[in-house]
Write a protein that holds these residues in place. Sequence first.
Motif, PDB file in Angstrom:
ATOM      1  N   ASP A  83      -0.153   9.930 -11.037  1.00 30.51           N
ATOM      2  CA  ASP A  83       0.122  10.987 -12.019  1.00 30.51           C
ATOM      3  C   ASP A  83      -1.102  11.258 -12.884  1.00 30.51           C
ATOM      4  O   ASP A  83      -1.474  12.420 -13.126  1.00 30.51           O
ATOM      5  N   MET A  84      -1.742  10.189 -13.365  1.00 34.23           N
ATOM      6  CA  MET A  84      -2.925  10.348 -14.200  1.00 34.23           C
ATOM      7  C   MET A  84      -4.079  10.939 -13.407  1.00 34.23           C
ATOM      8  O   MET A  84      -4.818  11.813 -13.897  1.00 34.23           O
ATOM      9  N   PHE A  85      -4.251  10.505 -12.171  1.00 32.43           N
ATOM     10  CA  PHE A  85      -5.311  11.017 -11.305  1.00 32.43           C
ATOM     11  C   PHE A  85      -5.158  12.522 -11.122  1.00 32.43           C
ATOM     12  O   PHE A  85      -6.121  13.289 -11.276  1.00 32.43           O
ATOM     13  N   GLN A  86      -3.940  12.975 -10.830  1.00 36.31           N
ATOM     14  CA  GLN A  86      -3.708  14.408 -10.636  1.00 36.31           C
ATOM     15  C   GLN A  86      -3.945  15.182 -11.926  1.00 36.31           C
ATOM     16  O   GLN A  86      -4.526  16.280 -11.896  1.00 36.31           O
ATOM     17  N   GLN A  87      -3.539  14.639 -13.057  1.00 34.53           N
ATOM     18  CA  GLN A  87      -3.770  15.317 -14.334  1.00 34.53           C
ATOM     19  C   GLN A  87      -5.270  15.491 -14.600  1.00 34.53           C
ATOM     20  O   GLN A  87      -5.708  16.553 -15.046  1.00 34.53           O
ATOM     21  N   LEU A  88      -6.038  14.446 -14.322  1.00 37.33           N
ATOM     22  CA  LEU A  88      -7.486  14.506 -14.558  1.00 37.33           C
ATOM     23  C   LEU A  88      -8.148  15.507 -13.614  1.00 37.33           C
ATOM     24  O   LEU A  88      -9.081  16.226 -14.004  1.00 37.33           O
ATOM     25  N   ILE A  89      -7.689  15.566 -12.390  1.00 38.11           N
ATOM     26  CA  ILE A  89      -8.221  16.517 -11.415  1.00 38.11           C
ATOM     27  C   ILE A  89      -7.940  17.958 -11.855  1.00 38.11           C
ATOM     28  O   ILE A  89      -8.765  18.849 -11.671  1.00 38.11           O
ATOM     29  N   ASN A  90      -6.785  18.163 -12.455  1.00 38.82           N
ATOM     30  CA  ASN A  90      -6.357  19.520 -12.824  1.00 38.82           C
ATOM     31  C   ASN A  90      -7.002  20.030 -14.098  1.00 38.82           C
ATOM     32  O   ASN A  90      -6.904  21.219 -14.409  1.00 38.82           O
ATOM     33  N   SER A 109       0.825  -1.212   0.000  1.00 41.06           N
ATOM     34  CA  SER A 109       0.000   0.000   0.000  1.00 41.06           C
ATOM     35  C   SER A 109       0.855   1.257   0.000  1.00 41.06           C
ATOM     36  O   SER A 109       1.999   1.253   0.469  1.00 41.06           O
ATOM     37  N   PHE A 110       0.262   2.299  -0.558  1.00 42.25           N
ATOM     38  CA  PHE A 110       0.845   3.636  -0.564  1.00 42.25           C
ATOM     39  C   PHE A 110      -0.233   4.634  -0.153  1.00 42.25           C
ATOM     40  O   PHE A 110      -1.417   4.431  -0.442  1.00 42.25           O
ATOM     41  N   VAL A 111       0.187   5.718   0.479  1.00 43.37           N
ATOM     42  CA  VAL A 111      -0.690   6.862   0.723  1.00 43.37           C
ATOM     43  C   VAL A 111       0.023   8.092   0.195  1.00 43.37           C
ATOM     44  O   VAL A 111       1.202   8.320   0.491  1.00 43.37           O
ATOM     45  N   ALA A 112      -0.685   8.873  -0.618  1.00 42.52           N
ATOM     46  CA  ALA A 112      -0.114  10.115  -1.155  1.00 42.52           C
ATOM     47  C   ALA A 112      -1.190  11.194  -1.145  1.00 42.52           C
ATOM     48  O   ALA A 112      -2.390  10.894  -1.233  1.00 42.52           O
ATOM     49  N   ASN A 113      -0.758  12.437  -1.032  1.00 45.02           N
ATOM     50  CA  ASN A 113      -1.686  13.561  -1.087  1.00 45.02           C
ATOM     51  C   ASN A 113      -1.913  13.981  -2.537  1.00 45.02           C
ATOM     52  O   ASN A 113      -0.973  14.059  -3.327  1.00 45.02           O
ATOM     53  N   VAL A 114      -3.165  14.258  -2.863  1.00 45.98           N
ATOM     54  CA  VAL A 114      -3.548  14.748  -4.177  1.00 45.98           C
ATOM     55  C   VAL A 114      -4.143  16.147  -3.998  1.00 45.98           C
ATOM     56  O   VAL A 114      -4.946  16.370  -3.077  1.00 45.98           O
ATOM     57  N   ASP A 115      -3.738  17.086  -4.838  1.00 49.31           N
ATOM     58  CA  ASP A 115      -4.259  18.452  -4.755  1.00 49.31           C
ATOM     59  C   ASP A 115      -5.584  18.527  -5.506  1.00 49.31           C
ATOM     60  O   ASP A 115      -5.633  18.428  -6.730  1.00 49.31           O
ATOM     61  N   CYS A 116      -6.665  18.718  -4.760  1.00 49.92           N
ATOM     62  CA  CYS A 116      -8.010  18.707  -5.330  1.00 49.92           C
ATOM     63  C   CYS A 116      -8.596  20.108  -5.514  1.00 49.92           C
ATOM     64  O   CYS A 116      -9.804  20.242  -5.754  1.00 49.92           O
ATOM     65  N   ALA A 117      -7.785  21.151  -5.393  1.00 50.04           N
ATOM     66  CA  ALA A 117      -8.317  22.513  -5.412  1.00 50.04           C
ATOM     67  C   ALA A 117      -9.095  22.807  -6.686  1.00 50.04           C
ATOM     68  O   ALA A 117     -10.212  23.348  -6.641  1.00 50.04           O
ATOM     69  N   ALA A 135      -8.563   7.194 -14.147  1.00 49.37           N
ATOM     70  CA  ALA A 135      -7.128   6.946 -14.015  1.00 49.37           C
ATOM     71  C   ALA A 135      -6.830   5.466 -13.878  1.00 49.37           C
ATOM     72  O   ALA A 135      -5.858   4.956 -14.457  1.00 49.37           O
ATOM     73  N   ALA A 136      -7.659   4.753 -13.135  1.00 56.34           N
ATOM     74  CA  ALA A 136      -7.468   3.313 -12.967  1.00 56.34           C
ATOM     75  C   ALA A 136      -7.640   2.583 -14.298  1.00 56.34           C
ATOM     76  O   ALA A 136      -6.870   1.672 -14.630  1.00 56.34           O
ATOM     77  N   ASN A 137      -8.643   2.976 -15.073  1.00 55.20           N
ATOM     78  CA  ASN A 137      -8.863   2.332 -16.361  1.00 55.20           C
ATOM     79  C   ASN A 137      -7.763   2.658 -17.368  1.00 55.20           C
ATOM     80  O   ASN A 137      -7.496   1.870 -18.277  1.00 55.20           O
ATOM     81  N   ALA A 138      -7.140   3.812 -17.203  1.00 56.81           N
ATOM     82  CA  ALA A 138      -6.055   4.206 -18.099  1.00 56.81           C
ATOM     83  C   ALA A 138      -4.725   3.563 -17.726  1.00 56.81           C
ATOM     84  O   ALA A 138      -3.765   3.613 -18.511  1.00 56.81           O
TER      85      ALA A 138
END
Length: 208
Positions: free
Chosen positions: A200-207, A27-35, A59-62
């Motif tokens: 990385d993909m999750f953060q890109q999609l959020i941004n 497991s990993f835990v990381a912070n994602v910027d959701c602003a 992101a999971a599907n990608a």
Amino acid sequence: MKTIDLNNWNRKEHYQFFKTFDEPFFSFVANVDCAALYRLAKATNTSFFARYLHCSLLAANATEAFRLRIVDDTVVLFDHIHASSTIGRADATFGFSFIPFSADFALFSQALRDETEAVKAGSGLRFTSEMARPDVIHYSSIPWIHFTSLSHPRNWDGRDSVPKITFGKLRQHEAQLLMPVGVHAHHGLMDGYHVGLFFDMFQQLINR
């Protein structure tokens, strides 16, 4: 869905090594910027939870490794992965849900609303065959805790290969709105590299 030919898979030895472990998950835990996503949800009067859940599933599907599963001792790659998320009730219990994948946020959001209404109108865990499908991500949200680590209860029979993704409490840090995200995944199917691709993909999609 397709079956992975182990003899021509570059992860053959990794898979055969880790699948014998009593606990093959890491497991990993990381912070994602959701602003940016939070502002979008407020501006469009849409659910912030629906927004980040959808981005996570995209992101999971990608990320191909997140679509790998062990089914009847065979490694398979699913075309699409769906969401099975816990949904809370007013009495502080929760129920399981199944939200089919759609790249269209409006369709995904409607399916989530339908499942949320069904969970809140019912009782108990609501564990059905849909929730037991291997082609899902097990999601949960803990909006009361900005966690830095977490663990999951699991059966130790060796059959579980479904990744678990957990979202935590938002915390303001200067211009950022940080949310801890935990990923729990089978080491026979992926490594930290693949989890990094997902983040990385999750953060890109959020941004976006």
